[in-house]
Design a protein around this motif. Structure first.
Motif, mmCIF file in Angstrom:
data_model
loop_
_atom_site.group_PDB
_atom_site.id
_atom_site.type_symbol
_atom_site.label_atom_id
_atom_site.label_comp_id
_atom_site.label_asym_id
_atom_site.label_seq_id
_atom_site.Cartn_x
_atom_site.Cartn_y
_atom_site.Cartn_z
ATOM 1 N N MET A 1 -5.231 -109.894 56.087
ATOM 2 C CA MET A 1 -5.937 -110.070 54.854
ATOM 3 C C MET A 1 -7.255 -110.743 55.195
ATOM 4 S SD MET A 1 -3.679 -111.623 51.905
ATOM 5 C CE MET A 1 -2.686 -112.695 52.713
ATOM 6 N N PRO A 2 -8.349 -110.449 54.742
ATOM 7 C CA PRO A 2 -9.568 -111.093 54.848
ATOM 8 C C PRO A 2 -10.124 -112.533 54.269
ATOM 9 C CG PRO A 2 -9.956 -109.056 53.066
ATOM 10 C CD PRO A 2 -8.731 -109.343 53.608
ATOM 11 N N LEU A 3 -10.931 -113.129 54.837
ATOM 12 C CA LEU A 3 -11.112 -114.595 54.555
ATOM 13 C C LEU A 3 -12.341 -114.447 53.511
ATOM 14 C CD1 LEU A 3 -10.520 -117.451 55.006
ATOM 15 C CD2 LEU A 3 -12.351 -117.519 56.602
ATOM 16 N N TYR A 4 -12.488 -114.813 52.374
ATOM 17 C CA TYR A 4 -13.206 -115.103 51.475
ATOM 18 C C TYR A 4 -13.757 -116.465 51.169
ATOM 19 C CZ TYR A 4 -12.105 -110.064 50.585
ATOM 20 O OH TYR A 4 -11.889 -108.776 50.594
ATOM 21 N N GLU A 5 -15.060 -116.560 50.733
ATOM 22 C CA GLU A 5 -15.429 -117.893 50.399
ATOM 23 C C GLU A 5 -15.582 -117.899 48.970
ATOM 24 O OE1 GLU A 5 -19.447 -118.802 52.105
ATOM 25 O OE2 GLU A 5 -19.382 -120.671 51.327
ATOM 26 N N TYR A 6 -15.227 -119.230 48.417
ATOM 27 C CA TYR A 6 -15.215 -119.492 46.806
ATOM 28 C C TYR A 6 -16.120 -120.608 46.502
ATOM 29 C CZ TYR A 6 -11.719 -115.772 46.837
ATOM 30 O OH TYR A 6 -11.052 -114.278 46.974
ATOM 31 N N VAL A 7 -16.657 -120.435 45.255
ATOM 32 C CA VAL A 7 -17.241 -122.009 44.955
ATOM 33 C C VAL A 7 -16.566 -122.247 43.550
ATOM 34 C CG1 VAL A 7 -19.184 -120.569 44.157
ATOM 35 C CG2 VAL A 7 -19.404 -122.967 44.540
ATOM 36 N N CYS A 8 -16.433 -123.312 43.309
ATOM 37 C CA CYS A 8 -15.882 -123.800 41.901
ATOM 38 C C CYS A 8 -16.792 -124.005 41.076
ATOM 39 C CB CYS A 8 -14.912 -125.160 42.169
ATOM 40 S SG CYS A 8 -14.185 -125.767 40.834
ATOM 41 N N VAL A 9 -16.461 -123.399 39.858
ATOM 42 C CA VAL A 9 -17.298 -123.514 38.683
ATOM 43 C C VAL A 9 -17.381 -125.111 38.375
ATOM 44 C CG1 VAL A 9 -18.050 -122.643 36.227
ATOM 45 C CG2 VAL A 9 -17.220 -120.995 38.274
ATOM 46 N N ASP A 10 -16.503 -125.496 38.208
ATOM 47 C CA ASP A 10 -16.343 -127.059 37.567
ATOM 48 C C ASP A 10 -16.970 -128.065 38.409
ATOM 49 O OD1 ASP A 10 -15.058 -125.702 35.470
ATOM 50 O OD2 ASP A 10 -13.233 -126.768 35.514
ATOM 51 N N CYS A 11 -16.385 -127.983 39.547
ATOM 52 C CA CYS A 11 -16.949 -129.261 40.629
ATOM 53 C C CYS A 11 -17.773 -128.915 41.739
ATOM 54 C CB CYS A 11 -15.702 -129.978 41.134
ATOM 55 S SG CYS A 11 -14.814 -129.123 42.199
ATOM 56 N N GLU A 12 -18.130 -127.363 41.968
ATOM 57 C CA GLU A 12 -18.878 -126.949 42.995
ATOM 58 C C GLU A 12 -18.499 -126.977 44.322
ATOM 59 O OE1 GLU A 12 -23.048 -128.497 42.166
ATOM 60 O OE2 GLU A 12 -23.425 -126.988 40.523
ATOM 61 N N ALA A 13 -17.362 -127.182 44.382
ATOM 62 C CA ALA A 13 -16.702 -127.353 45.768
ATOM 63 C C ALA A 13 -16.745 -125.787 46.484
ATOM 64 C CB ALA A 13 -15.127 -127.935 45.530
ATOM 65 N N HIS A 14 -16.767 -126.130 47.581
ATOM 66 C CA HIS A 14 -16.781 -124.755 48.495
ATOM 67 C C HIS A 14 -15.636 -124.584 49.400
ATOM 68 C CE1 HIS A 14 -21.022 -122.919 48.034
ATOM 69 N NE2 HIS A 14 -20.937 -124.206 47.397
ATOM 70 N N PHE A 15 -14.930 -123.526 49.010
ATOM 71 C CA PHE A 15 -13.502 -123.541 50.097
ATOM 72 C C PHE A 15 -13.236 -121.863 50.238
ATOM 73 C CE2 PHE A 15 -12.410 -122.946 45.790
ATOM 74 C CZ PHE A 15 -11.411 -122.250 45.766
ATOM 75 N N ASP A 16 -12.628 -121.867 51.482
ATOM 76 C CA ASP A 16 -12.290 -120.458 51.968
ATOM 77 C C ASP A 16 -10.799 -120.031 51.854
ATOM 78 O OD1 ASP A 16 -14.824 -120.116 53.256
ATOM 79 O OD2 ASP A 16 -14.172 -121.103 55.017
ATOM 80 N N ALA A 17 -10.653 -118.808 51.456
ATOM 81 C CA ALA A 17 -9.076 -118.425 51.066
ATOM 82 C C ALA A 17 -8.938 -117.060 51.661
ATOM 83 C CB ALA A 17 -8.849 -118.589 49.497
ATOM 84 N N LEU A 18 -7.704 -116.957 51.948
ATOM 85 C CA LEU A 18 -7.241 -115.424 52.698
ATOM 86 C C LEU A 18 -6.579 -114.865 51.495
ATOM 87 C CD1 LEU A 18 -5.669 -116.275 56.167
ATOM 88 C CD2 LEU A 18 -7.527 -114.754 55.781
ATOM 89 N N ARG A 39 -15.411 -119.137 41.698
ATOM 90 C CA ARG A 39 -16.030 -117.719 41.900
ATOM 91 C C ARG A 39 -16.198 -117.254 43.275
ATOM 92 N NH1 ARG A 39 -18.563 -116.849 36.705
ATOM 93 N NH2 ARG A 39 -17.232 -117.254 35.378
ATOM 94 N N ARG A 40 -15.871 -116.079 43.790
ATOM 95 C CA ARG A 40 -16.168 -115.665 44.897
ATOM 96 C C ARG A 40 -17.930 -115.969 45.262
ATOM 97 N NH1 ARG A 40 -15.505 -109.562 46.869
ATOM 98 N NH2 ARG A 40 -16.209 -109.653 49.001
ATOM 99 N N ALA A 41 -17.855 -116.644 46.372
ATOM 100 C CA ALA A 41 -19.322 -116.802 46.763
ATOM 101 C C ALA A 41 -19.830 -115.697 47.943
ATOM 102 C CB ALA A 41 -19.481 -118.172 47.512
ATOM 103 N N ILE A 42 -20.774 -115.387 48.033
ATOM 104 C CA ILE A 42 -21.307 -114.417 48.992
ATOM 105 C C ILE A 42 -21.893 -115.163 50.017
ATOM 106 C CG2 ILE A 42 -23.018 -112.540 49.419
ATOM 107 C CD1 ILE A 42 -20.781 -111.801 47.299
ATOM 108 N N SER A 43 -21.295 -115.104 51.224
ATOM 109 C CA SER A 43 -21.661 -115.750 52.718
ATOM 110 C C SER A 43 -23.104 -115.236 52.826
ATOM 111 C CB SER A 43 -20.522 -115.483 53.587
ATOM 112 O OG SER A 43 -20.920 -115.808 54.976
ATOM 113 N N LEU A 44 -23.825 -116.345 53.523
ATOM 114 C CA LEU A 44 -25.061 -115.898 54.158
ATOM 115 C C LEU A 44 -24.750 -114.993 55.365
ATOM 116 C CD1 LEU A 44 -26.507 -119.323 54.311
ATOM 117 C CD2 LEU A 44 -27.236 -117.575 52.777
ATOM 118 N N PHE A 45 -23.558 -114.838 55.883
ATOM 119 C CA PHE A 45 -23.592 -113.962 57.030
ATOM 120 C C PHE A 45 -23.268 -112.620 56.623
ATOM 121 C CE2 PHE A 45 -22.437 -118.229 58.482
ATOM 122 C CZ PHE A 45 -23.382 -118.417 59.315
#
Ligand SMILES: [Zn+2]
Length: 79
Positions: A1-18, A39-45
């Protein structure tokens, strides 16, 4: 499974999830506040360019799709 980056709409925490690709854009629970409103965040990479190509993650020419179907890749792979 690919690793995605997410950002929380409520507290703006960034985290990764498979996650499975089919679930990549579905809401996911934030590990910090527990609210399922990240929400899913688009990685700079893997930023998508104006032409829709994912930069740095392409075919052998480095500027096309992973399938390497552009003219540059075709001319290279034919040799
Ligand atoms: Zn949160």
């Amino acid at each position: 499974m690919p690793l995605y980056e997410y950002v929380c709409v409520d507290c703006e925490a960034h985290f990764d999830a498979l996650r499975a690709m089919s679930a990549a854009d579905k809401p996911i629970a934030c590990p910090k506040c527990g609210v399922e409103n990240a929400r899913r965040a688009i990685s700079l990479f893997s930023a998508i360019g104006s032409n829709g190509v994912i930069a740095g993650n392409g075919g052998s020419c480095g500027s096309c799709t992973p399938s390497g179907s552009c003219a540059t890749c075709a001319s290279r792979s034919s040799r």
